[in-house]
Write an enzyme that holds these catalytic residues in place. Structure first.
Site, PDB file in Angstrom:
ATOM      1  N   THR A 471       0.793  -1.214   0.000  1.00  0.00           N
ATOM      2  CA  THR A 471       0.000   0.000   0.000  1.00  0.00           C
ATOM      3  C   THR A 471       0.835   1.278   0.000  1.00  0.00           C
ATOM      4  O   THR A 471       0.297   2.349  -0.235  1.00  0.00           O
ATOM      5  CB  THR A 471      -0.901   0.009   1.249  1.00  0.00           C
ATOM      6  OG1 THR A 471      -0.082  -0.300   2.383  1.00  0.00           O
ATOM      7  CG2 THR A 471      -1.986  -1.048   1.158  1.00  0.00           C
ATOM      8  N   GLY A 512      -3.731   1.220   8.762  1.00  0.00           N
ATOM      9  CA  GLY A 512      -2.266   1.304   8.789  1.00  0.00           C
ATOM     10  C   GLY A 512      -1.722   2.721   8.808  1.00  0.00           C
ATOM     11  O   GLY A 512      -0.961   3.091   9.707  1.00  0.00           O
ATOM     12  N   ILE A 636      -4.754  13.519   3.290  1.00  0.00           N
ATOM     13  CA  ILE A 636      -4.036  12.592   2.417  1.00  0.00           C
ATOM     14  C   ILE A 636      -2.534  12.801   2.621  1.00  0.00           C
ATOM     15  O   ILE A 636      -2.005  13.888   2.382  1.00  0.00           O
ATOM     16  CB  ILE A 636      -4.414  12.845   0.936  1.00  0.00           C
ATOM     17  CG1 ILE A 636      -5.944  12.742   0.737  1.00  0.00           C
ATOM     18  CG2 ILE A 636      -3.668  11.877   0.009  1.00  0.00           C
ATOM     19  CD1 ILE A 636      -6.569  11.420   1.119  1.00  0.00           C
ATOM     20  N   LYS A 640      -0.042  10.492  -4.395  1.00  0.00           N
ATOM     21  CA  LYS A 640       0.318   9.510  -5.426  1.00  0.00           C
ATOM     22  C   LYS A 640       0.022   8.079  -4.961  1.00  0.00           C
ATOM     23  O   LYS A 640      -0.648   7.314  -5.655  1.00  0.00           O
ATOM     24  CB  LYS A 640       1.796   9.664  -5.780  1.00  0.00           C
ATOM     25  CG  LYS A 640       2.213   8.862  -6.993  1.00  0.00           C
ATOM     26  CD  LYS A 640       3.646   9.195  -7.378  1.00  0.00           C
ATOM     27  CE  LYS A 640       4.038   8.460  -8.648  1.00  0.00           C
ATOM     28  NZ  LYS A 640       5.429   8.776  -9.025  1.00  0.00           N
ATOM     29  N   GLU A 712      -9.362   0.412   1.449  1.00  0.00           N
ATOM     30  CA  GLU A 712     -10.563  -0.329   1.110  1.00  0.00           C
ATOM     31  C   GLU A 712     -11.683   0.477   0.466  1.00  0.00           C
ATOM     32  O   GLU A 712     -12.488  -0.062  -0.276  1.00  0.00           O
ATOM     33  CB  GLU A 712     -11.081  -1.029   2.380  1.00  0.00           C
ATOM     34  CG  GLU A 712     -10.172  -2.181   2.761  1.00  0.00           C
ATOM     35  CD  GLU A 712     -10.308  -2.632   4.206  1.00  0.00           C
ATOM     36  OE1 GLU A 712     -10.036  -1.824   5.100  1.00  0.00           O
ATOM     37  OE2 GLU A 712     -10.676  -3.796   4.428  1.00  0.00           O
TER      38      GLU A 712
END
Ligand code: MOS
Length: 752
Positions: A471, A512, A636, A640, A712
């Site tokens: 991820t 995470g 965020i 990317k 997810e």
């Protein structure tokens, strides 16, 4: 001035070069002197007992060292409880080679261990087994009669909460829609096969390279079963080639490799075949009955959703399935019913957005049906029923920028140019359809520890037992550290995926970045404090008497904010302070801030997905041509890697809509299409232009860094947007995924 690399910058992956050059080693690529190879023999029956197992021919193959079965295996734990891992559902976990019983088709019944993989594989083909087969059921339809809700619930399972009187409200509603909706079994199908290389160290300890999402979960599991102390078991998973939930629980490959290593006192590698990847965890088959009632203006009056998902005979796997629509939409009367139905397969498990990817998706198809029944634009219907609160728990969200996501996505997609009627847009022989759906997932936070260590060469090492399951965790953790300490990324080493590092839970649930990020942030913040302490202790006071507020960390140096000409390199600071290194260890836990524990709020991510399809009117072939997804997921860290997460989720949603389906042959009790040739995952040619938008969603409450997690949310609702677009194109409402040509042409040889 170096490039800004902290939180918010679209940095490329710091592990990218290692991955594309092959330097990054995966579980089956680690090796040892005299490594032995184990090949798994799978049961030919779905249920019964092994009467006779003849391994004479296998043992005669040159290079074969041992054939391990339930008869000659070494001692292993007896209590079922010893086999429970951190994320096991209630029940008795499967124990390979424990006794002569067969619980599911292709269950491992022997491990052939040889000096070469080829010898082991050949010998495995010579094992001759006779069974006493018994009756079984692998038909989910037949299992409906046995649906039940166990008293003991799985941890993390969130039961739904009914409100009002949905039965009565539905009866009285002027507009009603609904029906039965079906989702097949899905398999996770990561590119990397489940594999483990167990190194026998000769001092009673083992080093295990495993494909897992949680090295400490596997460490505890193996220690409990095989009688090691946790110090004697070190599990590493520095790189994981996709997992999507399939590696949350320890799988039988690592158990068998460890069993063989212990018995033979040798290093052993076991790799599952692609076929064997279809013999353990999967997303459960699901059957839903959904009914919605509204007034003529589209205001929801009643929501009813009943769902059943499959579980195994030995464990009760539950997921949070029916809550999503009830949470997302304002409606005074809502009622659900969820239960599980046992079949004779291995236990299902979490697969990307478990419960939501299925429950919310099917609900969003029903919402589209309601829009048509009310003759309302499907987006307008969603806005009419928009809820600023979590409508099921009647609590505020820490943030919910779904309205903004709808607006941004619609604008970008050009949604307002859509004509409402089905079959009203075309391009030559192709019918054009536009569909919309909503996605929703949790913003979870789990207790996680991390350490930060700065050395005299000015390098920073960040460590946590968290896993980067592909991820981008290595990268975003380096960015979180860089944000505080102002170091360039090439001065930061991130260590993850090792059970000997600071404690972390399995990597899953999209927690995470939020959880490990918070731990890393705390660790580097306390490192910053220590550096300021140190600079203040230097005799010549190069920065005067500095406080945290006056300090600035940039370009590898500590400086005085108001006069950044006076600065000292971090490595230099350690040298002058005569300190070899500074190490800090911190744990981030839910409720660590007072505010956070006192106010009960719902924590979720949201998305709006817009899809365009073109459907060949004569052949029923669906071409997906465009997807726009707008995501509201807090802050965020890296646009990317975040975008890549959403792309991956959307692609899986496309698979769900049009391709993916594991088919069961109920006569043999076996999943039939157990290969990439027959289990269709989307290929490049199936993937259209996908545009990802992140809407601004400042949220200081959800987690310490305002990060919600993204692994997810991209899959949730995507299949509904596509199903709704297909309806718009063709007028056909398919309530059973995947939408294949045969379903579209069901009572008519063409769509015209
Ligand atoms: Mo995720 S299904 O928790 O890997």
């Amino acid at each position: 001035m170096s490039e800004r690399v902290g939180i918010g910058s679209a940095t490329s992956r710091i592990d990218g070069i290692a991955k594309v050059t092959g330097r990054a080693c995966y579980a089956a690529e680690h090796t040892a002197d005299d490594l032995l190879h184990g090949v798994i023999v799978s049961s030919a029956i779905a249920k019964g007992r092994i009467r006779r197992l003849d391994d004479k021919a296998a043992r005669a193959v040159p290079g074969v060292i041992e054939v391990i079965t339930h008869r000659n295996r070494p001692h292993i734990a007896w209590f079922s409880k010893s086999y429970h891992d951190d994320v096991a559902p209630p029940g008795s976990p499967f124990r390979a080679l424990y006794d002569d019983r067969v619980h599911f088709s292709a269950q491992p019944i022997a491990l052939v261990v040889a000096k070469t993989f080829e010898a082991a594989r050949y010998a495995a083909s010579l094992i001759d087994v006779q069974y006493d087969a018994s009756g079984f059921n692998t038909s989910f339809a037949a299992a409906q009669a046995d649906r039940f809700m166990p008293r003991r619930k799985r941890s993390g399972y969130i039961p739904h909460k009914n409100r009002g009187d949905a039965v009565k409200a539905l009866q009285e509603a002027p507009i009603k829609v609904g029906g039965e909706y079906h989702l097949p079994t899905h398999h996770h199908n990561p590119m990397e096969m489940h594999a483990a290389t167990v190194l026998w160290n000769g001092d009673g300890s083992i080093t295990v390279y495993d494909k897992t999402q949680g090295p400490q979960n596997v460490q505890r599991y193996l220690a409990q079963i095989f009688g090691f102390s946790t110090d004697q078991v070190r599990v590493l998973n520095p790189y994981v080639g996709g997992a999507f939930g399939s590696a949350l629980r320890p799988q039988y490959h690592v158990y068998l490799a460890t069993l063989a290593a212990k018995m033979l006192e040798r290093s052993v590698r076991v790799v599952m075949t692609r076929q064997q990847m279809f013999t353990h965890v999967h997303r459960p088959e699901a059957l839903h009955t959904i009914a919605l009632g509204s007034d003529k203006e589209g205001r929801l009056l009643a929501i009813r959703q009943q769902a059943t998902t499959a579980t195994s005979r030995f464990e009760n796997y539950m997921e949070t399935v029916v809550n999503w629509g009830m949470m997302n939409y304002a409606c005074s009367n809502a009622e659900a019913d969820y239960a599980i139905a046992p079949v004779d397969t291995y236990t299902p498990s979490d697969m990307r957005a478990p419960g939501a990817a299925t429950g919310m998706t099917l609900f969003e198809i029903a919402i589209d049906e309601l829009a048509y029944a009310c003759q309302l634009d499907p987006l307008d219907l969603r806005l009419v029923n928009y809820s600023d609160k979590d409508a099921m728990h009647d609590t505020e969200f820490t943030s919910k920028a779904l309205r903004e996501a709808y607006a941004a996505g619609a604008e970008r997609f050009g949604w307002r140019g859509r004509s409402q009627e089905a079959r009203s847009m075309r391009d030559g022989k192709e019918l054009i359809g536009w569909g919309v759906a909503t996605g929703m997932w949790d913003a979870m936070f789990s207790q996680t520890s991390a350490s930060a260590r700065l050395t005299q060469d000015g390098r920073l090492e960040i460590s946590s037992a968290s896993s980067d399951i592909g991820t981008g965790t290595y990268t975003v953790m380096a960015q979180v550290a860089a944000d505080t300490l102002g170091l360039p990324l090439d001065h930061i080493d991130v260590r993850l995926g090792d059970s000997s590092l600071p404690t972390a839970p399995v990597e899953g649930g999209s927690w995470g970045a939020a959880s490990t990020g918070a731990a890393v942030h705390l660790a580097v913040e306390s490192l910053a404090d220590k550096l300021i302490e140190l600079v203040n202790k230097l005799d010549d006071k190069p920065l005067g008497q500095l406080t945290r507020a006056e300090a600035i960390f940039e370009n590898g140096a500590l400086a005085f904010k108001k006069n950044s000409a006076s600065r000292i390199g971090l490595g230099e600071l350690l040298k002058r302070g005569q300190v070899e290194e500074i190490r800090t260890d911190e744990t981030a836990k839910p409720g660590w801030r007072d505010l956070w524990s006192q106010i009960r709020k719902s924590r979720n991510t949201h998305s709006a997905i817009f899809a365009e399809v073109k459907v060949d009117e004569e052949l029923g072939v669906v071409r997906l041509t465009r997807i726009v997804i707008a995501v509201a997921a807090g802050r965020i860290i890296n646009p990317k890697t975040a975008r890549s997460q959403i792309l991956g989720g959307v692609v899986m949603g496309i698979g769900m809509a049009l391709h993916e389906e594991t088919l069961m042959d109920t006569r043999f009790g076996r999943f039939m299409n157990h290969s990439y040739a027959e289990y269709h995952i989307p290929a490049h040619a199936d993937i259209p232009d996908i545009e990802v938008i992140f809407v601004d969603e400042p949220d200081p409450v959800v987690t310490p860094l305002g990060v919600k997690g993204l692994g997810e949310i991209g899959i949730v609702g995507t299949a509904a947007a596509i199903a709704n677009a297909i309806h718009h194109a063709t007028g056909r409402r398919v309530r059973s995924l995947p939408i294949t040509i045969d379903k579209l042409l069901e009572d008519c040889p063409t769509l015209s």
